[in-house]
Each structure stands twice: as structure tokens, then as C-alpha cells.
Design a protein around this motif. Structure first.
Motif, mmCIF file in Angstrom:
data_model
loop_
_atom_site.group_PDB
_atom_site.id
_atom_site.type_symbol
_atom_site.label_atom_id
_atom_site.label_comp_id
_atom_site.label_asym_id
_atom_site.label_seq_id
_atom_site.Cartn_x
_atom_site.Cartn_y
_atom_site.Cartn_z
ATOM 1 N N PRO A 40 -3.557 -17.549 -4.707
ATOM 2 C CA PRO A 40 -4.939 -17.493 -5.198
ATOM 3 C C PRO A 40 -4.996 -16.776 -6.544
ATOM 4 N N PRO A 41 -6.120 -16.848 -7.257
ATOM 5 C CA PRO A 41 -6.272 -16.057 -8.481
ATOM 6 C C PRO A 41 -6.019 -14.577 -8.189
ATOM 7 N N GLU A 42 -5.552 -13.863 -9.194
ATOM 8 C CA GLU A 42 -5.147 -12.468 -8.999
ATOM 9 C C GLU A 42 -6.264 -11.614 -8.414
ATOM 10 N N THR A 43 -7.505 -11.899 -8.794
ATOM 11 C CA THR A 43 -8.636 -11.090 -8.316
ATOM 12 C C THR A 43 -9.131 -11.525 -6.941
ATOM 13 N N ASP A 44 -8.593 -12.624 -6.430
ATOM 14 C CA ASP A 44 -9.000 -13.145 -5.123
ATOM 15 C C ASP A 44 -7.997 -12.682 -4.071
ATOM 16 N N ASP A 45 -8.451 -11.848 -3.154
ATOM 17 C CA ASP A 45 -7.545 -11.275 -2.150
ATOM 18 C C ASP A 45 -7.431 -12.185 -0.923
ATOM 19 N N ALA A 46 -7.270 -13.478 -1.165
ATOM 20 C CA ALA A 46 -7.247 -14.448 -0.062
ATOM 21 C C ALA A 46 -6.091 -14.220 0.896
ATOM 22 N N PHE A 47 -4.963 -13.701 0.391
ATOM 23 C CA PHE A 47 -3.802 -13.476 1.245
ATOM 24 C C PHE A 47 -4.001 -12.303 2.205
ATOM 25 N N ALA A 48 -5.117 -11.608 2.098
ATOM 26 C CA ALA A 48 -5.414 -10.543 3.065
ATOM 27 C C ALA A 48 -5.827 -11.127 4.412
ATOM 28 N N ASP A 49 -6.131 -12.418 4.442
ATOM 29 C CA ASP A 49 -6.588 -13.094 5.648
ATOM 30 C C ASP A 49 -5.385 -13.631 6.421
ATOM 31 N N ASN A 50 -5.114 -13.057 7.575
ATOM 32 C CA ASN A 50 -3.980 -13.505 8.382
ATOM 33 C C ASN A 50 -4.091 -14.980 8.767
ATOM 34 N N ASP A 51 -5.316 -15.426 9.014
ATOM 35 C CA ASP A 51 -5.501 -16.829 9.380
ATOM 36 C C ASP A 51 -5.068 -17.748 8.236
ATOM 37 N N LYS A 52 -5.314 -17.323 7.009
ATOM 38 C CA LYS A 52 -4.889 -18.105 5.853
ATOM 39 C C LYS A 52 -3.364 -18.175 5.796
ATOM 40 N N LEU A 53 -2.714 -17.062 6.026
ATOM 41 C CA LEU A 53 -1.247 -17.010 5.996
ATOM 42 C C LEU A 53 -0.646 -17.863 7.107
ATOM 43 N N ILE A 54 -1.280 -17.874 8.267
ATOM 44 C CA ILE A 54 -0.811 -18.704 9.373
ATOM 45 C C ILE A 54 -1.060 -20.180 9.067
ATOM 46 N N GLU A 55 -2.193 -20.459 8.448
ATOM 47 C CA GLU A 55 -2.484 -21.842 8.046
ATOM 48 C C GLU A 55 -1.411 -22.374 7.096
ATOM 49 N N LEU A 56 -1.007 -21.548 6.147
ATOM 50 C CA LEU A 56 0.022 -21.962 5.191
ATOM 51 C C LEU A 56 1.373 -22.162 5.877
ATOM 52 N N ALA A 57 1.597 -21.432 6.957
ATOM 53 C CA ALA A 57 2.852 -21.609 7.708
ATOM 54 C C ALA A 57 2.957 -23.018 8.268
ATOM 55 N N GLY A 58 1.808 -23.677 8.451
ATOM 56 C CA GLY A 58 1.810 -25.043 8.937
ATOM 57 C C GLY A 58 2.449 -26.018 7.964
ATOM 58 N N LYS A 59 2.628 -25.593 6.722
ATOM 59 C CA LYS A 59 3.279 -26.435 5.717
ATOM 60 C C LYS A 59 4.800 -26.356 5.797
ATOM 61 N N VAL A 60 5.292 -25.466 6.640
ATOM 62 C CA VAL A 60 6.747 -25.294 6.816
ATOM 63 C C VAL A 60 7.113 -25.761 8.219
ATOM 64 N N THR A 118 4.054 -4.417 -3.648
ATOM 65 C CA THR A 118 2.606 -4.585 -3.418
ATOM 66 C C THR A 118 1.795 -3.992 -4.566
ATOM 67 N N ILE A 119 2.250 -4.179 -5.784
ATOM 68 C CA ILE A 119 1.587 -3.509 -6.908
ATOM 69 C C ILE A 119 0.203 -4.075 -7.198
ATOM 70 N N ILE A 120 -0.029 -5.357 -6.901
ATOM 71 C CA ILE A 120 -1.360 -5.921 -7.175
ATOM 72 C C ILE A 120 -2.395 -5.318 -6.237
ATOM 73 N N ASP A 121 -2.006 -5.032 -5.004
ATOM 74 C CA ASP A 121 -2.914 -4.315 -4.100
ATOM 75 C C ASP A 121 -3.334 -2.997 -4.723
ATOM 76 N N GLY A 122 -2.369 -2.305 -5.315
ATOM 77 C CA GLY A 122 -2.668 -1.018 -5.932
ATOM 78 C C GLY A 122 -3.511 -1.152 -7.179
ATOM 79 N N ASN A 123 -3.263 -2.190 -7.960
ATOM 80 C CA ASN A 123 -3.983 -2.360 -9.226
ATOM 81 C C ASN A 123 -5.363 -2.987 -9.052
ATOM 82 N N MET A 124 -5.447 -3.980 -8.166
ATOM 83 C CA MET A 124 -6.682 -4.740 -8.025
ATOM 84 C C MET A 124 -7.466 -4.388 -6.764
ATOM 85 N N GLY A 125 -6.823 -3.670 -5.848
ATOM 86 C CA GLY A 125 -7.443 -3.396 -4.556
ATOM 87 C C GLY A 125 -7.151 -4.521 -3.580
ATOM 88 N N GLY A 126 -7.356 -4.249 -2.314
ATOM 89 C CA GLY A 126 -7.109 -5.254 -1.290
ATOM 90 C C GLY A 126 -5.783 -5.045 -0.592
#
Length: 256
Positions: free
Chosen positions: A170-190, A131-139
């Protein structure tokens, strides 16, 4: 004035003096009580502020529950998610962060080759999540997506969901993966992944503590960054001459 009258006035003055002293004593005690109460209130307020400040300084990772490794996790402390046959003679160890652009670059360049080699039983891959990007970029996107990937492992869908996360990074500065709904939405592709059990695992952060422990192992491992890619213990990501074709040849040679 008669002696009797003088005595009466003297007695009255004495009584008045006594009453004044009593009143002074009462006033003094009342002031002391007020001061004491004020001190107690200040101390109590300071204690409350201290507790609030202490709690504010903690992120939710510090209050995470017990370490729950995903199904089938192996290696030291159960921190590796294995892909491929145990009988494979070559092992590729990958330390990665789903928010890391360089990790995506490696995945897109080597993914097909890695899938081919694992499908043939020639290569075993051990994925370690950091989780180094969380540490470097926040989120919290690195941790949330790693937890979601571990939830996918519970469902036997780690590899396809792993690929979907990188395809939709998402772009490195965009913390879109912090959104659980987004992660669940992507699960719909599997196929078959977006289930109530998966959703509950993602929303509850079931594997958050495991992700934190994995990241701690990464930090204490002396690695320079993500991705770190080791083929049978040798860092091939630092080999500037490495290509998918060269990786394939190294694995084939090991399997002879």
C-alpha cells in the motif's frame, strides 16, 4: 431560691457542659475519620490512574511474548531468513521493511536477477526484517507484515509471499498491512500458504518479538535506512552505478 435548688441547677449545667464536650470530641473524631477516608480514596484513585496511564503508554510490542524465530532462521541470534544454497560463494544481505517504497523499488528492479542467481546456486540471500516505517509514520503494518512473512517461512513459502507483499504494497501512509485479515487474504495468492496454522501464526503474532529484535539489530547496526543491501559485506545499494546486470557479473566472478 433554696440552696438545694441552686445545687441542682449547677449540677445540671455541669452535666450539660460535659455532654457538650463529649459531643465536640465525637464531632472532631468523625471529621478526622472523614478526612482520612478522603485521603485514602484520593490516593487510591491516584494509584489507579497511574496504573492506567502507565499501561496506556505501552504498545503491544512491549507486552510481546518470548522470541520465537521462524523455522530455518540463521545468523547471529537467528535473525536472518536464508534463501539459496549454503554452498553459494556470494551472500547478499538485505535489510528491508515491507512498508518501505524504496524497498519495493529495489525488489522490482532486482528480483528476477536475484531469483536466477539463487536458483543456480550462485547466490545466497539473507533477509533481515525491520520496522522503521512504523516508527516514522506510525502504525503497525511493518511489524504485522514482517510477522506474517516469518509465518510464511515456517510454511516454507517465504520467497513467494515476500514477493506478493511487495506486489501489493500500500502507499507508505496507508497502514493497510496492520490488518491481519489483509495479510491472510494475500496469502491466498501463494499456493498452499493459507492454512489454519498460518492464520493462527499471523493472528497470534507468533514472531512479533523476533521482529522487534530484528529491528533492534537494524537500529544498532549503524545503517542509514532501508533497503540496505550488502554483497559480501559491501553496500551495493549506495553504488549509483549498480545495475542488475552488474550484480549478476559480480556474483559470477565470485563463483569462478
Amino acid at each position: 431560691m433554696s440552696e438545694k435548688n441552686r445545687e441542682g441547677k449547677r449540677t445540671a449545667r455541669e452535666r450539660l457542659a460535659v455532654e457538650r464536650e463529649k459531643q465536640k470530641s465525637r464531632d472532631k473524631r468523625r471529621r478526622a475519620l472523614i478526612v482520612s477516608a478522603s485521603v485514602v480514596c484520593v490516593l487510591g484513585l491516584a494509584a489507579v490512574i497511574g496504573v492506567v496511564a502507565a499501561n496506556a503508554g505501552k504498545d503491544d510490542s512491549e507486552s510481546a511474548g518470548p522470541v520465537v524465530a521462524p523455522s530455518g532462521a540463521q545468523g547471529k541470534d537467528g535473525l536472518a531468513i536464508p534463501v539459496g544454497k549454503e554452498s553459494a560463494k556470494s551472500t547478499l544481505t538485505i535489510w528491508e521493511d515491507f512498508r518501505c517504497p524504496a524497498c519495493k523499488g529495489f525488489e522490482l528492479a532486482y528480483r528476477d536477477t536475484i531469483h536466477q542467481l539463487t536458483d543456480k546456486g550462485q547466490l545466497r540471500v539473507e533477509y533481515h526484517l525491520a520496522t522503521i516505517i512504523d516508527g516514522n509514520m506510525g502504525g503497525t503494518g511493518s511489524r504485522r507484515s514482517a510477522n506474517a512473512a516469518a509465518c510464511a517461512q515456517d510454511a516454507g513459502k517465504f520467497t513467494p509471499y515476500h514477493d506478493v507483499l511487495y506486489d501489493n504494497q500500500p502507499p507508505e501512509t496507508d497502514d493497510a498491512f496492520a490488518d491481519n485479515d489483509k495479510l491472510i487474504e494475500l496469502a491466498g495468492k501463494v499456493d498452499g500458504l493459507d492454512t489454519p496454522a498460518f492464520q493462527e501464526c499471523v493472528k497470534n503474532g507468533t514472531h512479533d518479538s523476533w521482529v522487534e529484535k530484528s529491528n533492534e539489530a537494524f537500529q544498532s547496526g549503524g545503517f542509514s535506512g532501508t533497503p540496505t543491501v550488502l554483497l559480501d559485506g559491501k553496500n551495493i545499494y549506495e553504488d549509483r552505478s549498480m545495475t542488475p546486470a552488474k550484480l549478476k557479473q559480480l556474483v559470477k566472478d565470485a563463483n569462478k
